[in-house]
Design an enzyme around this catalytic site. Structure first.
Site, PDB file in Angstrom:
ATOM      1  N   ARG A  21      76.435  74.148  34.575  1.00 52.09           N
ATOM      2  CA  ARG A  21      76.665  72.703  34.517  1.00 52.09           C
ATOM      3  C   ARG A  21      75.556  72.063  33.689  1.00 52.09           C
ATOM      4  NH1 ARG A  21      78.564  71.503  40.754  1.00 52.09           N
ATOM      5  NH2 ARG A  21      80.276  72.988  40.667  1.00 52.09           N
ATOM      6  N   SER A 112      82.462  69.490  38.947  1.00 57.26           N
ATOM      7  CA  SER A 112      82.707  69.133  40.340  1.00 57.26           C
ATOM      8  C   SER A 112      82.496  67.649  40.629  1.00 57.26           C
ATOM      9  CB  SER A 112      81.837  70.008  41.231  1.00 57.26           C
ATOM     10  OG  SER A 112      82.183  69.816  42.573  1.00 57.26           O
ATOM     11  N   HIS A 113      81.604  67.363  41.563  1.00 55.29           N
ATOM     12  CA  HIS A 113      81.381  65.989  42.007  1.00 55.29           C
ATOM     13  C   HIS A 113      80.459  65.211  41.070  1.00 55.29           C
ATOM     14  CE1 HIS A 113      78.365  68.735  43.345  1.00 55.29           C
ATOM     15  NE2 HIS A 113      77.523  67.732  43.456  1.00 55.29           N
ATOM     16  N   ASP A 273      86.956  65.450  45.609  1.00 64.04           N
ATOM     17  CA  ASP A 273      85.990  65.295  44.521  1.00 64.04           C
ATOM     18  C   ASP A 273      86.608  65.570  43.151  1.00 64.04           C
ATOM     19  OD1 ASP A 273      86.339  68.033  44.801  1.00 64.04           O
ATOM     20  OD2 ASP A 273      84.285  68.486  44.204  1.00 64.04           O
ATOM     21  N   ASP A 275      86.937  68.119  41.113  1.00 65.24           N
ATOM     22  CA  ASP A 275      87.820  69.266  40.876  1.00 65.24           C
ATOM     23  C   ASP A 275      88.646  69.630  42.107  1.00 65.24           C
ATOM     24  OD1 ASP A 275      85.475  70.080  42.153  1.00 65.24           O
ATOM     25  OD2 ASP A 275      85.639  72.122  41.396  1.00 65.24           O
ATOM     26  N   ASP A 277      87.933  70.451  45.300  1.00 65.50           N
ATOM     27  CA  ASP A 277      87.609  71.445  46.324  1.00 65.50           C
ATOM     28  C   ASP A 277      86.850  70.851  47.516  1.00 65.50           C
ATOM     29  OD1 ASP A 277      85.272  71.106  44.922  1.00 65.50           O
ATOM     30  OD2 ASP A 277      85.033  73.227  44.386  1.00 65.50           O
ATOM     31  N   ARG A 278      86.283  69.658  47.341  1.00 67.97           N
ATOM     32  CA  ARG A 278      85.582  69.036  48.472  1.00 67.97           C
ATOM     33  C   ARG A 278      86.480  68.018  49.173  1.00 67.97           C
ATOM     34  NH1 ARG A 278      79.290  68.028  47.112  1.00 67.97           N
ATOM     35  NH2 ARG A 278      78.904  69.989  46.029  1.00 67.97           N
ATOM     36  N   LYS A 372      86.950  76.628  48.136  1.00 68.73           N
ATOM     37  CA  LYS A 372      87.170  75.586  49.125  1.00 68.73           C
ATOM     38  C   LYS A 372      88.280  74.672  48.619  1.00 68.73           C
ATOM     39  CE  LYS A 372      83.067  72.980  47.576  1.00 68.73           C
ATOM     40  NZ  LYS A 372      82.380  73.849  46.616  1.00 68.73           N
TER      41      LYS A 372
HETATM   42  C1  G16 Z   1      79.029  73.931  44.854  1.00 73.04           C
HETATM   43  C2  G16 Z   1      79.451  75.173  45.526  1.00 73.04           C
HETATM   44  C3  G16 Z   1      79.403  74.969  47.017  1.00 73.04           C
HETATM   45  C4  G16 Z   1      78.020  74.542  47.438  1.00 73.04           C
HETATM   46  C5  G16 Z   1      77.580  73.359  46.639  1.00 73.04           C
HETATM   47  C6  G16 Z   1      76.128  73.112  46.931  1.00 73.04           C
HETATM   48  O1  G16 Z   1      79.937  72.922  45.177  1.00 73.04           O
HETATM   49  O2  G16 Z   1      80.754  75.511  45.134  1.00 73.04           O
HETATM   50  O3  G16 Z   1      79.786  76.148  47.629  1.00 73.04           O
HETATM   51  O4  G16 Z   1      77.968  74.202  48.777  1.00 73.04           O
HETATM   52  O5  G16 Z   1      77.744  73.596  45.275  1.00 73.04           O
HETATM   53  O6  G16 Z   1      75.548  72.370  45.965  1.00 73.04           O
HETATM   54  P1  G16 Z   1      73.975  72.256  45.859  1.00 73.04           P
HETATM   55  O7  G16 Z   1      73.438  73.555  45.337  1.00 73.04           O
HETATM   56  O8  G16 Z   1      73.843  71.097  44.920  1.00 73.04           O
HETATM   57  O9  G16 Z   1      73.471  71.940  47.231  1.00 73.04           O
HETATM   58  P2  G16 Z   1      80.764  72.170  44.074  1.00 73.04           P
HETATM   59  O10 G16 Z   1      81.733  71.312  44.822  1.00 73.04           O
HETATM   60  O11 G16 Z   1      79.718  71.390  43.309  1.00 73.04           O
HETATM   61  O12 G16 Z   1      81.392  73.232  43.237  1.00 73.04           O
END
Ligand code: G16
Length: 539
Positions: A21, A112-113, A273, A275, A277-278, A372
């Site tokens: 990212r 993602s978010h 969020d 994508d 998944d949240r 997720k």
């Molecule tokens: C990603 C992972 C999740 C994880 C999160 C934690 O979420 O897919 O399994 O819990 O990152 O993020 P951080 O390292 O910032 O605490 P996502 O939704 O961003 O893909």
């Protein structure tokens, strides 16, 4: 036909918690996305004639990078690329597509978010054949390859029309543009009792946050489940998410929160969020923390057809509260505590050791895919509400009366200078051995460690996954640095206090955690190191 383009390494392509990212401007550098995609293909076997799934959350750069990825895939010998219409596939839908198409893997384009747009964030993640994020062995090999790459391959071909369903040829490869929603919606209909949800006559508000779940939620909630038109808000995916953070928490989804706390609130509120998944779950006048949501879903999952045989086990990430552990204990199920990152659940799900997984970062899911899944969590909640005929608030109170309550909050300090954040963690790690037995802010430290995980399926070990301070009486604080940010460091401080059933179950979280917050600062020197007196985001 195939063209070889000379390149030099970009040295900053280490995948984080969930893929690479970076700012869009970083991805726009010459050879940046190309190097990373070619490095993925250089470290995976079995490409000749294989199927690759490609899709993303629709953010700025999504379409441009998909066109590049298609040409690079053709040059690397893939036989077929399956891509969502408009370049859209939610992360869980991409996972499902990889599985049902028996693909070698997939490229999921998302940050993602994180916010989107020309000056915001973009990301690329590789998922393997089980549909889940590449495990550390793969991401380590991928990172090593990005440091030595000297060429990438492509074919000369026009852009594919991503908005028209059907098949076209690119080089020697077939590109199939598919409906982004249909297969996923069919899977949801298998898992959940749609007629019962329809018959329950519930009202709801779903905030898609101008991100990828808009089309999924509109089709499933409004078209198939009969919720009123307008139930899905912000349902059109926008390249910049309307200028918002597509992060379903009480800060960024505050309008939904206000709707759910109003006198005329609907029965159920949810958001997802960037994508998809949240998820965020709010009942009428009752917010449910992600950790509690995992526990409540696990305790009630058998009410949905897809889980009527019961669960094989429950898994949660280490910083997630222990609420799910109490459910596992009562149901006689194994509970697994993994490092942060959905990739750690994949082996447990593949081995049939766990059925439901969840994280404090608003992710819950099951063995139906290997990611997720925000819409899945919403539908499981709806199925439970329909089956029990009770409100979210009543279900939460009943849960706490049975299992006790884990008061829980996460404090985020965002955009901290990396040096300062690293110094805080280094100092903390340096004194772990001396902490047990000492008393801080009235709390006695029972144990202190840096979490390490041994995967029970393959024995692989992951170290330095977050500092845990466990207090006598079951309270705890966890410190770790985010692995998903794109600039500076984000310090996450996870605070938890357990109150057994029959004790104080309806108090304010702030009040219940005040002594742990004070202890966290005394132990880690948060104010001293970060020069911040308060967190930026509390979830
Ligand atoms: C990603 C992972 C999740 C994880 C999160 C934690 O979420 O897919 O399994 O819990 O990152 O993020 P951080 O390292 O910032 O605490 P996502 O939704 O961003 O893909």
């Amino acid at each position: 036909m195939t063209r070889t383009v000379a390149t030099t390494p970009h040295t900053d392509q280490k995948p984080g918690t969930s893929g690479l990212r970076k700012k869009v401007t970083v991805f726009q550098q010459p050879n940046y996305a190309e190097n990373f995609i070619q490095s993925v293909f250089d470290v995976i076997d079995g490409k000749q004639g294989a199927t690759l799934v490609i899709g993303g959350d629709g953010r700025f750069l999504n379409r441009a990078v998909i066109q590049k990825a298609i040409r690079i895939a053709a040059a690397n010998g893939f036989g077929r690329v399956v891509v969502g219409r408009g370049g859209i596939l939610s992360t869980p839908a991409a996972s499902h597509m990889i599985r049902i198409r028996k693909a070698l893997g997939g490229l999921v384009l998302s940050a993602s978010h994180n916010p989107g747009g020309p000056t915001e964030d973009f990301g690329i993640k590789y998922n393997i054949a089980n549909g889940g994020p590449a495990p550390e062995q793969v991401t380590d090999a991928l990172y090593a390859r990005t440091k030595t790459i000297d060429r990438w391959l492509t074919v000369d071909a026009d852009d594919v029309d991503l908005d028209t369903l059907g098949e076209v040829r690119v080089g020697g490869m077939t590109v199939e543009v598919v409906d982004s929603v249909a297969d996923y919606a069919a899977l949801m209909e298998e898992l959940f009792d749609f007629p019962a949800i329809r018959a329950a006559g519930l009202t709801m508000a779903f905030d898609a946050m101008s991100a990828v779940t808009g089309p999924y939620a509109t089709e499933i909630l409004e078209n198939r489940l009969g919720f009123a038109k307008g139930t899905v808000r912000n349902g059109t995916p926008l390249e910049d998410f309307g200028g918002h953070h597509p992060d379903p928490n009480l800060v960024h989804a505050h309008e939904l929160y206000e709707t759910m706390m109003a006198a005329d609130a609907p029965d159920f509120g949810a958001a997802s969020d960037g994508d998809g998944d949240r998820n965020l779950i709010i009942g009428r006048h009752r917010f449910v923390t992600p950790s509690d949501s995992l526990a409540m879903l696990a305790a009630n999952a058998h009410l949905a057809p897809g889980y009527k045989e019961g669960l094989k086990g429950i898994a949660r990430s280490m910083p997630t509260s222990a609420a799910a552990d109490r459910v596992a204990e009562k149901l006689g199920l194994p509970i697994f505590e993994t490092p942060t990152g959905w990739k750690f659940f994949g082996n447990l799900l593949d081995a049939g050791m766990a059925t439901i997984c969840g994280e404090e970062s608003a992710g819950t899911g099951s063995d139906h895919v290997r990611e997720k899944d925000g819409v899945w969590a919403v539908l499981l909640w709806l199925n439970i509400l329909a089956a029990r005929g009770e409100s979210v608030d009543a279900i939460a109170r009943d849960h706490w009366a049975t299992y006790g309550r884990n008061y829980y909050a996460r404090h985020d300090y965002e955009g901290v200078e990396s040096d300062r954040a690293d110094a805080l963690m280094a100092e903390l790690r340096g004194k772990l051995a001396d902490l047990p037995g000492t008393t801080v802010a009235g709390l006695t430290i029972a144990e202190a460690d840096d979490f390490a995980y041994t995967d029970p399926t393959d024995g692989s070990v992951s170290r330095n996954q977050g500092v845990r301070i466990l207090f006598e009486g079951g309270s705890r604080v966890v410190f770790r640095l985010s692995g998903t940010g794109t600039s500076g460091a984000t310090l996450r401080v996870y605070l938890e206090r357990y109150e057994p059933a029959g004790e104080d179950l309806d108090r304010e979280t702030d009040e219940m955690l005040a002594d742990i917050v004070a202890a966290a600062d005394a132990i880690a020197g948060i104010v001293r190191h970060t020069a911040r007196t308060a967190p930026d985001v509390i979830t």
